[in-house]
Motif scaffolding. Structure first.
Motif, PDB file in Angstrom:
ATOM      1  N   ALA A 141     -39.825 -78.417 -47.497  1.00 48.24           N
ATOM      2  CA  ALA A 141     -40.861 -78.339 -48.528  1.00 48.24           C
ATOM      3  C   ALA A 141     -41.650 -77.043 -48.403  1.00 48.24           C
ATOM      4  N   THR A 142     -41.988 -76.460 -49.548  1.00 50.70           N
ATOM      5  CA  THR A 142     -42.883 -75.301 -49.585  1.00 50.70           C
ATOM      6  C   THR A 142     -43.924 -75.539 -50.675  1.00 50.70           C
ATOM      7  N   ILE A 143     -45.126 -75.061 -50.405  1.00 53.81           N
ATOM      8  CA  ILE A 143     -46.231 -75.203 -51.361  1.00 53.81           C
ATOM      9  C   ILE A 143     -46.599 -73.829 -51.908  1.00 53.81           C
ATOM     10  N   THR A 144     -46.848 -73.790 -53.214  1.00 54.64           N
ATOM     11  CA  THR A 144     -47.314 -72.587 -53.889  1.00 54.64           C
ATOM     12  C   THR A 144     -48.603 -72.945 -54.631  1.00 54.64           C
ATOM     13  N   LEU A 145     -49.581 -72.043 -54.576  1.00 51.93           N
ATOM     14  CA  LEU A 145     -50.901 -72.284 -55.169  1.00 51.93           C
ATOM     15  C   LEU A 145     -51.217 -71.233 -56.227  1.00 51.93           C
ATOM     16  N   GLU A 180     -57.929 -70.330 -40.916  1.00 51.86           N
ATOM     17  CA  GLU A 180     -59.062 -71.008 -41.554  1.00 51.86           C
ATOM     18  C   GLU A 180     -58.623 -72.116 -42.512  1.00 51.86           C
ATOM     19  N   HIS A 181     -57.315 -72.325 -42.653  1.00 54.42           N
ATOM     20  CA  HIS A 181     -56.802 -73.297 -43.622  1.00 54.42           C
ATOM     21  C   HIS A 181     -55.775 -74.222 -42.984  1.00 54.42           C
ATOM     22  N   GLU A 182     -55.720 -75.449 -43.498  1.00 53.19           N
ATOM     23  CA  GLU A 182     -54.667 -76.368 -43.099  1.00 53.19           C
ATOM     24  C   GLU A 182     -54.460 -77.408 -44.209  1.00 53.19           C
ATOM     25  N   PHE A 183     -53.176 -77.699 -44.455  1.00 54.44           N
ATOM     26  CA  PHE A 183     -52.806 -78.769 -45.377  1.00 54.44           C
ATOM     27  C   PHE A 183     -52.653 -80.056 -44.589  1.00 54.44           C
ATOM     28  N   PHE A 184     -53.066 -81.165 -45.224  1.00 58.43           N
ATOM     29  CA  PHE A 184     -52.919 -82.483 -44.623  1.00 58.43           C
ATOM     30  C   PHE A 184     -52.145 -83.355 -45.608  1.00 58.43           C
ATOM     31  N   TYR A 185     -51.136 -84.044 -45.082  1.00 54.97           N
ATOM     32  CA  TYR A 185     -50.252 -84.888 -45.883  1.00 54.97           C
ATOM     33  C   TYR A 185     -50.529 -86.337 -45.523  1.00 54.97           C
ATOM     34  N   GLN A 186     -50.811 -87.163 -46.540  1.00 54.76           N
ATOM     35  CA  GLN A 186     -51.062 -88.591 -46.321  1.00 54.76           C
ATOM     36  C   GLN A 186     -50.136 -89.402 -47.214  1.00 54.76           C
ATOM     37  N   THR A 187     -49.465 -90.389 -46.620  1.00 55.52           N
ATOM     38  CA  THR A 187     -48.656 -91.318 -47.404  1.00 55.52           C
ATOM     39  C   THR A 187     -49.511 -92.544 -47.692  1.00 55.52           C
ATOM     40  N   LEU A 188     -49.474 -92.992 -48.959  1.00 56.82           N
ATOM     41  CA  LEU A 188     -50.317 -94.102 -49.403  1.00 56.82           C
ATOM     42  C   LEU A 188     -49.457 -95.169 -50.080  1.00 56.82           C
ATOM     43  N   THR A 202     -44.200 -77.054 -40.530  1.00 59.15           N
ATOM     44  CA  THR A 202     -43.315 -76.157 -39.788  1.00 59.15           C
ATOM     45  C   THR A 202     -43.834 -74.733 -39.671  1.00 59.15           C
ATOM     46  N   ASP A 203     -44.893 -74.361 -40.364  1.00 59.74           N
ATOM     47  CA  ASP A 203     -45.444 -73.007 -40.230  1.00 59.74           C
ATOM     48  C   ASP A 203     -46.703 -73.055 -39.377  1.00 59.74           C
ATOM     49  N   ASP A 244     -50.305 -70.738 -37.672  1.00 63.57           N
ATOM     50  CA  ASP A 244     -51.212 -69.597 -37.779  1.00 63.57           C
ATOM     51  C   ASP A 244     -51.072 -68.733 -36.521  1.00 63.57           C
ATOM     52  N   ASN A 245     -51.910 -67.726 -36.389  1.00 65.58           N
ATOM     53  CA  ASN A 245     -51.835 -66.800 -35.244  1.00 65.58           C
ATOM     54  C   ASN A 245     -52.158 -67.457 -33.915  1.00 65.58           C
ATOM     55  N   SER A 246     -52.806 -68.610 -33.933  1.00 61.04           N
ATOM     56  CA  SER A 246     -53.141 -69.344 -32.706  1.00 61.04           C
ATOM     57  C   SER A 246     -52.177 -70.507 -32.471  1.00 61.04           C
ATOM     58  N   ASN A 247     -51.046 -70.480 -33.166  1.00 58.09           N
ATOM     59  CA  ASN A 247     -50.001 -71.501 -33.046  1.00 58.09           C
ATOM     60  C   ASN A 247     -50.465 -72.894 -33.487  1.00 58.09           C
ATOM     61  N   ARG A 248     -51.399 -72.929 -34.422  1.00 60.88           N
ATOM     62  CA  ARG A 248     -51.829 -74.198 -35.012  1.00 60.88           C
ATOM     63  C   ARG A 248     -51.159 -74.352 -36.367  1.00 60.88           C
ATOM     64  N   PRO A 249     -50.841 -75.572 -36.792  1.00 62.10           N
ATOM     65  CA  PRO A 249     -50.139 -75.764 -38.064  1.00 62.10           C
ATOM     66  C   PRO A 249     -50.967 -75.346 -39.270  1.00 62.10           C
ATOM     67  N   VAL A 250     -50.267 -74.862 -40.300  1.00 58.45           N
ATOM     68  CA  VAL A 250     -50.902 -74.522 -41.573  1.00 58.45           C
ATOM     69  C   VAL A 250     -50.477 -75.543 -42.633  1.00 58.45           C
ATOM     70  N   GLY A 251     -49.168 -75.732 -42.823  1.00 51.41           N
ATOM     71  CA  GLY A 251     -48.683 -76.738 -43.753  1.00 51.41           C
ATOM     72  C   GLY A 251     -48.211 -76.225 -45.094  1.00 51.41           C
ATOM     73  N   LEU A 252     -48.159 -74.898 -45.299  1.00 46.79           N
ATOM     74  CA  LEU A 252     -47.543 -74.366 -46.509  1.00 46.79           C
ATOM     75  C   LEU A 252     -46.052 -74.681 -46.525  1.00 46.79           C
ATOM     76  N   GLU A 253     -45.487 -74.876 -45.343  1.00 46.06           N
ATOM     77  CA  GLU A 253     -44.089 -75.262 -45.197  1.00 46.06           C
ATOM     78  C   GLU A 253     -44.036 -76.520 -44.346  1.00 46.06           C
ATOM     79  N   ALA A 254     -43.130 -77.419 -44.698  1.00 48.19           N
ATOM     80  CA  ALA A 254     -43.022 -78.688 -43.968  1.00 48.19           C
ATOM     81  C   ALA A 254     -41.605 -79.222 -44.094  1.00 48.19           C
TER      82      ALA A 254
END
Length: 193
Positions: A85-89, A110-118, A128-129, A131-141
């Protein structure tokens, strides 16, 4: 006797002038607030591994929060399938439309996507992507389906300057959703068959 009081009087007057000058200063800098971009459209593209039929979901709210309801389409996914999955804004309130994905990617710390199943939706989602500190971003999953199910998938982009949770936080998804400002939140109906 008059000479004894003069130095004290001078010091008293100088002290009150200094106090008044320092307490009434108009030179204090105003804090600079960065204006957040308006995100009117979130597009998620799901490409199945080893198969050819991609799925695209589009959430569109051209007038932003508080106006007309957003439009959103249903994600029809195959059971027992892995999707990349990839997200475009976009900001479609401008003419021409402005693509904002690269800005979020550049400010990944400074950003992160969160995915919730309901609503009983069964999906495994791994960001899968990084940031520079090895924390997830979520533009790709990676999105993995199992058996047939249906429900909703909520995708939330949080702006979290200096608030992003560490990579090893066991409660990352719940904790992250409570921090920072929500830039966009899109909820897609999902049918897995």
């Amino acid at each position: 006797m008059k000479k004894l009081f003069r130095p004290y009087l001078v010091f008293l007057m100088m002290g009150s002038l200094l106090f008044t000058a320092s307490s009434c200063s108009d030179d204090d800098p105003e804090p600079i607030e960065e204006e957040q971009e308006l995100i009117t459209t979130l597009k998620i593209t799901l490409v199945p591994v080893g198969k050819s039929q991609s799925v695209e979901g589009i959430y569109s709210d051209p007038d932003g929060d508080g106006g007309n309801d957003a439009s959103v389409n249903t994600l029809n996914l195959e059971a027992n399938t892995t999707y990349n999955a990839t997200i475009t804004l976009f900001d479609d309130s401008k003419n021409p439309s402005v693509e904002l994905t690269s800005e979020v990617e550049e400010e990944g710390d400074e950003h992160e996507f969160f995915y919730q199943t309901l609503d009983n939706l069964v999906l495994a989602i791994t960001k899968t992507d990084r940031d520079n500190s090895n924390r997830p971003v979520g533009l790709e999953a990676q999105v993995v389906t199992t058996d047939a199910s249906s429900g909703r998938l909520r995708i939330t982009l949080k702006h979290q300057p200096n608030l992003k949770v560490g990579a090893n936080d066991a409660n990352r998804e719940q904790t992250g959703l409570t921090r920072g400002e929500t830039d966009v939140q899109a909820t897609f109906p999902v049918v897995i068959q």
